[in-house]
Design a protein around this motif. Structure first.
Motif, short mmCIF file in Angstrom:
data_model
loop_
_atom_site.label_atom_id
_atom_site.label_comp_id
_atom_site.label_asym_id
_atom_site.label_seq_id
_atom_site.Cartn_x
_atom_site.Cartn_y
_atom_site.Cartn_z
N LEU A 171 -14.40 -28.26 -0.32
CA LEU A 171 -14.05 -29.21 -1.37
C LEU A 171 -12.59 -28.99 -1.79
O LEU A 171 -12.32 -28.40 -2.83
N ASP A 202 -14.72 -44.12 -4.57
CA ASP A 202 -15.45 -43.14 -3.77
C ASP A 202 -15.84 -43.78 -2.45
O ASP A 202 -16.34 -44.92 -2.42
N VAL A 241 -24.47 -28.35 -5.31
CA VAL A 241 -23.09 -28.65 -5.71
C VAL A 241 -22.18 -27.48 -5.35
O VAL A 241 -22.52 -26.32 -5.59
N PRO A 242 -21.03 -27.73 -4.69
CA PRO A 242 -20.15 -26.63 -4.27
C PRO A 242 -19.40 -25.96 -5.41
O PRO A 242 -18.92 -24.84 -5.25
N GLN A 251 -9.79 -35.92 -3.91
CA GLN A 251 -10.72 -34.85 -3.53
C GLN A 251 -11.49 -35.28 -2.28
O GLN A 251 -11.83 -36.45 -2.13
N ASP A 252 -11.75 -34.31 -1.40
CA ASP A 252 -12.51 -34.57 -0.19
C ASP A 252 -13.67 -33.59 -0.12
O ASP A 252 -13.47 -32.38 0.03
N ASP A 253 -14.88 -34.12 -0.26
CA ASP A 253 -16.09 -33.31 -0.12
C ASP A 253 -16.47 -33.34 1.37
O ASP A 253 -17.03 -34.32 1.86
N SER A 306 -11.94 -27.29 -10.77
CA SER A 306 -12.19 -28.68 -10.42
C SER A 306 -10.88 -29.45 -10.45
O SER A 306 -10.13 -29.40 -11.42
N THR A 352 -17.85 -32.41 -9.22
CA THR A 352 -17.31 -33.26 -8.15
C THR A 352 -17.09 -34.71 -8.56
O THR A 352 -16.51 -35.48 -7.80
N GLU A 356 -19.74 -26.27 3.32
CA GLU A 356 -19.19 -27.44 2.63
C GLU A 356 -17.86 -27.05 2.00
O GLU A 356 -17.79 -26.06 1.25
N HIS A 380 -17.47 -36.87 5.39
CA HIS A 380 -16.56 -36.78 4.26
C HIS A 380 -17.02 -37.70 3.13
O HIS A 380 -17.49 -38.81 3.37
N LYS A 391 -24.75 -35.07 -7.51
CA LYS A 391 -25.30 -34.17 -6.50
C LYS A 391 -26.38 -33.32 -7.15
O LYS A 391 -26.36 -33.05 -8.35
#
Length: 674
Positions: A407, A343, A51-52, A395-397, A142, A42, A405, A350, A46
């Motif tokens: 991503l 970031d 982590v997704p 990217q949007d977490d 990714s 990401t 979650e 978000h 994390k």
């Protein structure tokens, strides 16, 4: 929910990739690990378990336990990961999910490593003396990485200077025995590294030096040829950092790599016999990094870095019966790259990441041919070849619920030679309530990959005329594209047991591969290969791994990987990809003498050698035995036997037998930390 997002939004070291705060304390009786923080999936720090994007790691403790000297040795036991000898060169490269090394991105703290051989990275050139841990993300899932990441990413996270003054020193050496040693020295191979660091309230500094000497190894000492290179490899790096009152952090990191290696080989001439020759290679890498990161507001952080690198590779061929050096080649590649990343956790639930990357590279290559009478210099590329790149990623977490979650992300790339391409990705992680008692997580991802041909694939002349073949670059190559699907589940039924399963499917179009050119081969009297967009390929399979701490001092890890790969143009299996791969580790801690005993095992089935699937390299297994005796918590004496069963290839079948070319290696070492 806001607190959850805010807790994930924190300062990072070294621009877009924060050095993990993971700390490992090893005692004589046990190893206690703090939560492992990862950044590769990401580009924001994390916890590994949260982590997704599925991320696998090799910890500093494991690197020390296995006595890894370079990155190849450090990755050897990662489930599903394959290490391959680099064709026609020394060193090893990494393959992920059946996708070869040309399509795997290797990073150090998120920053690129020069593809020093062909278009892949030689892992044996990267020392691990200053490595905190290694992160592996498989597949093109990714959104934060561009070309060269179709197969996945290997990111080496280095140690950061901690409070006070610290040091680490390692010295080891060993022998292949009279059966395989080329050198007559007692210790055929020697290795030493030193790590010094100092950290005050406002500044820090760290120096790393690593030196590896090899005396050469062979499977047939009666012959002039030998396979295991002889020579030296040296890594040096210096890192300086300063912390400003406004929260900003400036880092300067110059690094240098040098290798000088050689091996004997020969060519048979009818009526004369074998002509003895020596192949030499001198390579150097010079790198400078400038990085700055700073929180701009409570909800916005800036990260930035600039890198410049030169890699020079000199190869030579010398026939001993002549006075002149037959042939030498000098390849010089340069690149500089700048990246800015923002970031923000300003929006509820978000964590948004936006970045821009500018990249330029150049390549030139000169060949020098000599005879008793004259010397000819040839510009093999007809001038310097250049490439420029501009990329953007977003990217949007997004935490949809406490259990779900999302991503999503996209990377847009503009290449000076191939125009604009967009590569979207989407990942999610779900924690079902029904699996909460097992700390269960389900991860899935879909991503499109995109890879432009490298300058070497388009222009390089890979000349091994002495060995009977040449590989020629092709300026008409077009980019490759791929689709990667990942689905996996992770379970932790209790503190002692972990189970993980991951399914994957990758489709690649316009795959760049080498094809035999019959007409050119007949004209030159050599085997001539050209890079071409010749295949559409598919790889799919499953990785299954488990670890269990049983009784008090026993711990086991076991993994199984199945791979199905296909050249969709011909319907045949892809070459050099075994269908089954098993890796395992058994560790026993004998508290009475403060000693760890570890046995590592690797098994792989046969692999096809030709596109028609007519020839196969044999299946084989290898075992490594490691012992670590802790004199004090930070001082250990270690001993090991690599390739315990001395499993090696059949020397007359060189080229069709890809079992190990290095035999049993016995060594002893000392490691001191303070």
């Amino acid at each position: 929910m806001d607190n959850l997002v805010s807790s994930l939004f924190r300062r990072r070291w070294l621009a877009s990739m924060l050095l993990s705060s993971y700390a490992l304390i090893t005692t004589a009786s046990a190893a206690t690990e703090a939560p492992v923080m990862v950044v590769t999936g990401t580009k924001t720090e994390k916890a590994l378990l949260d982590v997704p994007v599925r991320t696998e790691i090799v910890t500093a403790a494991e690197l020390a336990n296995s006595h890894a000297r370079d990155l190849a040795e450090g990755l050897k036991n990662v489930p599903g990961l394959m290490l391959k000898p680099i064709h026609g060169k020394s060193g090893q490269e990494v393959w992920l999910q059946g996708i070869n090394a040309d399509r795997v991105l290797v990073l150090i703290d998120g920053l690129p490593v020069t593809a020093s051989t062909g278009s892949s990275v030689d892992l044996s050139q990267i020392a691990v003396a200053d490595v905190q841990h290694i992160e592996i993300v498989k597949g093109a899932v990714s959104a934060l990485y561009g070309s060269e990441a179709m197969g996945g990413v290997v990111n080496i996270i280095t140690k950061r200077a901690t409070a006070g003054t610290r040091y680490q020193f390692t010295l080891d050496g060993g022998s292949y025995g009279n059966q395989h040693n080329v050198s007559s020295a007692l210790l055929n191979d020697q290795h030493a590294n030193l790590l010094l660091s100092k950290n005050s309230d406002t500044w820090y500094a760290q120096l790393m030096a690593d030196i590896r000497h090899k005396g050469g190894s062979d499977l047939d000492l009666s012959d002039w040829d030998f396979a295991g290179d002889a020579g030296d490899k040296t890594n040096l790096s210096l890192e300086l950092g300063y912390l400003f009152a406004n929260g900003g952090e400036l880092t300067v990191k110059p690094s240098w790599y040098q290798e000088d290696i050689y091996k004997n080989f020969g060519s048979f001439v009818p009526g004369i016999g074998k002509i003895k020759k020596v192949k030499g290679e001198q390579a150097s890498r010079k790198n400078i990094l400038l990085a700055y990161n700073q929180p701009l507001t409570d909800h916005l952080e800036l990260s930035s870095w600039y890198m410049y690198e030169e890699f020079e590779d000199k190869t030579s061929q010398d026939t001993l019966s002549t006075q002149a050096l037959d042939q030498s080649r000098i390849g010089l590649s340069k690149f500089d790259k700048v990246e800015l990343q923002l970031d923000s956790d300003y929006f509820n639930n978000h964590l948004v990441t936006f970045g821009a990357v500018a990249y330029r590279s150049s390549l030139n290559q000169q060949q020098i041919s000599r005879s008793q009478q004259n010397q000819s210099d040839i510009d093999e590329l007809n001038g310097t070849k250049r490439r420029n790149n501009l990329e953007f990623y977003l990217q949007d977490d997004f935490f949809l619920t406490d259990n779900l979650e999302l991503l999503p992300g996209i990377r847009v790339q503009h290449d000076s030679d191939f125009g604009v391409h967009a590569a979207p990705k989407f990942n999610l992680m779900y924690r079902p309530d029904t699996l909460s008692q097992f700390d269960g997580k389900i991860r899935s991802g879909i991503g499109t990959g995109y890879r432009v041909p490298t300058l070497k694939e388009r222009h390089y002349v890979f000349d091994h005329s002495a060995l009977g073949y040449m590989i020629l670059g092709n300026p008409d190559l077009v980019p490759e594209t791929s689709v990667s699907l990942q689905l996996g589940a992770e379970l932790h039924p209790n503190a002692d047991l972990m189970f993980d399963i991951n399914l994957f499917h990758n489709e690649i179009k316009n795959l760049i591969d080498t094809a035999y050119d019959q007409q050119a081969s007949d004209a030159r009297g050599l085997s001539i290969f050209n890079y071409n967009n010749v295949n559409q390929a598919m790889t799919q399979g499953v990785d299954i791994s488990a670890s269990y701490q049983w009784l008090h001092n026993w711990q086991t890890n076991l993994s199984y990987s199945y791979l199905n790969s296909e050249d969709k143009t011909t319907g045949q299996q892809l070459t050099r990809r075994p269908a089954h791969l098993i890796k395992g580790k058994l560790n026993y801690h004998l508290a009475a003498i403060n000693t760890d005993f570890s046995l590592y095992g690797n098994y792989q089935t046969k692999e096809y050698l030709d596109a028609e699937n007519l020839r196969q390299s044999p299946a084989y297994s290898t075992f490594d035995f490691k012992v670590n005796y802790f004199i004090q918590p930070q001082t250990r004496v270690f001993f090991g036997i690599d390739n315990l069963t001395d499993t090696v290839r059949d020397t007359p079948a060189t080229g069709t037998d890809f079992r190990p070319e290095v035999g049993r290696f016995v060594y002893l070492g000392l490691r001191i930390e303070g």
